[in-house]
Design an enzyme around this catalytic site. Structure first.
Site, PDB file in Angstrom:
ATOM      1  N   ASP A  23       0.820  -1.209   0.000  1.00  0.00           N
ATOM      2  CA  ASP A  23       0.000   0.000   0.000  1.00  0.00           C
ATOM      3  C   ASP A  23       0.862   1.271   0.000  1.00  0.00           C
ATOM      4  O   ASP A  23       0.482   2.293  -0.569  1.00  0.00           O
ATOM      5  CB  ASP A  23      -0.949   0.004   1.204  1.00  0.00           C
ATOM      6  CG  ASP A  23      -2.113  -0.984   1.005  1.00  0.00           C
ATOM      7  OD1 ASP A  23      -2.260  -1.514  -0.113  1.00  0.00           O
ATOM      8  OD2 ASP A  23      -2.858  -1.223   1.981  1.00  0.00           O
ATOM      9  N   TYR A  70      -2.876   4.914   9.831  1.00  0.00           N
ATOM     10  CA  TYR A  70      -2.402   5.571  11.052  1.00  0.00           C
ATOM     11  C   TYR A  70      -3.565   5.959  11.973  1.00  0.00           C
ATOM     12  O   TYR A  70      -3.487   5.844  13.189  1.00  0.00           O
ATOM     13  CB  TYR A  70      -1.602   6.804  10.630  1.00  0.00           C
ATOM     14  CG  TYR A  70      -0.823   7.497  11.727  1.00  0.00           C
ATOM     15  CD1 TYR A  70      -0.300   6.782  12.796  1.00  0.00           C
ATOM     16  CD2 TYR A  70      -0.607   8.865  11.685  1.00  0.00           C
ATOM     17  CE1 TYR A  70       0.419   7.421  13.794  1.00  0.00           C
ATOM     18  CE2 TYR A  70       0.116   9.512  12.667  1.00  0.00           C
ATOM     19  CZ  TYR A  70       0.629   8.798  13.724  1.00  0.00           C
ATOM     20  OH  TYR A  70       1.334   9.434  14.702  1.00  0.00           O
ATOM     21  N   SER A  71      -4.663   6.401  11.363  1.00  0.00           N
ATOM     22  CA  SER A  71      -5.836   6.799  12.136  1.00  0.00           C
ATOM     23  C   SER A  71      -6.339   5.655  13.025  1.00  0.00           C
ATOM     24  O   SER A  71      -6.638   5.839  14.209  1.00  0.00           O
ATOM     25  CB  SER A  71      -6.941   7.241  11.162  1.00  0.00           C
ATOM     26  OG  SER A  71      -8.162   7.376  11.829  1.00  0.00           O
ATOM     27  N   SER A  90      -4.716   3.089  14.174  1.00  0.00           N
ATOM     28  CA  SER A  90      -3.807   2.736  15.271  1.00  0.00           C
ATOM     29  C   SER A  90      -3.898   3.739  16.412  1.00  0.00           C
ATOM     30  O   SER A  90      -3.418   3.485  17.511  1.00  0.00           O
ATOM     31  CB  SER A  90      -2.372   2.618  14.764  1.00  0.00           C
ATOM     32  OG  SER A  90      -1.905   3.867  14.354  1.00  0.00           O
TER      33      SER A  90
END
Length: 294
Positions: A77, A193-194, A196
């Site tokens: 990704d 990231y959001s 996590s």
């Protein structure tokens, strides 16, 4: 049956050294279908010199100096995000070939590449339009590439204590976040990231952005989901007088007092999806839902 000649622009991950058999498979397949191949120059020399592969490329290119019917991203990704940033506003559909584990964006395995080529030539595929977030600093585009497919994160720098981020939505004051940072994510980036940092999983195509604090000082801060028609203005105060803005992981340093404005970009990223591709099965696999860990 006579195929139309398709032009492919190839990008790839030059750190995946052990994948030459898979790469060869994809290259041979494009060749067999009589496709015209244009290769990112850095990747071309990696394939030729490092992997000792025979690359039948019509030409190489740098930057965004290319045209094609399809872009093929060879990697995970992360590689797809980089390819998307190079495609920019061209809106060329991108096919993500994962060279390792299944990705949300890179969801075609090298073993499937022949079926994929067939599908591309017979127009038997779907294209998903993914929203991008446009980033401005004091009204000017931030950095070389000021569009995020995944997320924009405002983060404290170095050893600074937390930063203070004042958020306005469409000119209305929302909240001042005292935190290590704030992640503003598209649906595509909601599983990155959001997530996590405790953000919600958002299914692509839902036309929203989410904002999630990174290590907030106050424990009653919660993620918030906003329509992607919103204009988000963020003002940062920091003891170290500067902070970082990471656009899909690429960091730019900003001075305290710089106003960051986020809004939906006027163009989208086109993702090629096989007709049988299923988002929820990828999600279950990635999240390991249904795996009995008892």
């Amino acid at each position: 049956m006579e195929h139309r000649k398709l032009r492919f622009a190839l990008f790839g991950n030059i750190y995946q050294v052990k994948k030459s058999a898979s790469i060869q498979k994809v290259l041979s397949c494009i060749d067999n279908f009589g496709g015209e191949l244009y290769v990112d120059m850095e990747y071309y020399y990696f394939l030729k010199d490092n992997q000792r592969l025979n690359v039948n490329a019509k030409q190489t290119f740098t930057g965004n100096d290319f045209e094609a019917d399809f872009v093929i991203s060879m990697g995970g990704d992360g590689t797809f995000l980089k390819a998307a940033s190079r495609v920019g506003r061209k809106e060329i559909p991108i096919l993500g070939v994962n060279m390792g584990r299944l990705g949300f964006l890179a969801d075609v395995s090298p073993d499937d590449i022949e079926h994929c080529m067939e599908a591309l030539h017979h127009d038997d595929f779907a294209i998903e339009s993914r929203a991008l977030m446009l980033v401005e600093a004091d009204g000017q585009p931030l950095g070389e590439n000021n569009c995020a497919l995944n997320d924009v994160a405002l983060l404290k720098r170095d050893t600074a204590s937390m930063i203070s981020i004042r958020a306005n939505i469409n000119g209305q004051y929302l909240n001042t976040y005292q935190a290590d940072g704030l992640v503003v994510s598209t649906p595509t980036g909601s599983t990155a990231y959001s997530l996590s940092n405790g953000g919600p999983i958002i299914v692509p195509g839902t036309n929203v952005f989410s904002m999630t604090a990174v290590a907030p000082h106050s424990l009653n801060v919660r993620p918030i989901v906003l329509p992607d028609s919103s204009v988000i203005e963020l003002d940062v105060e920091s003891r170290s007088h500067n902070f970082l803005v990471a656009i899909d992981g690429r960091s730019e340093k900003c001075k305290e007092g710089t106003r960051i404005t986020l809004r939906r970009a006027p163009y989208t990223v086109k993702v090629v999806k096989r007709a049988d591709h299923r988002y929820f099965s990828t999600l279950r696999e990635k999240m390991m839902w249904g795996v009995d860990t008892r």
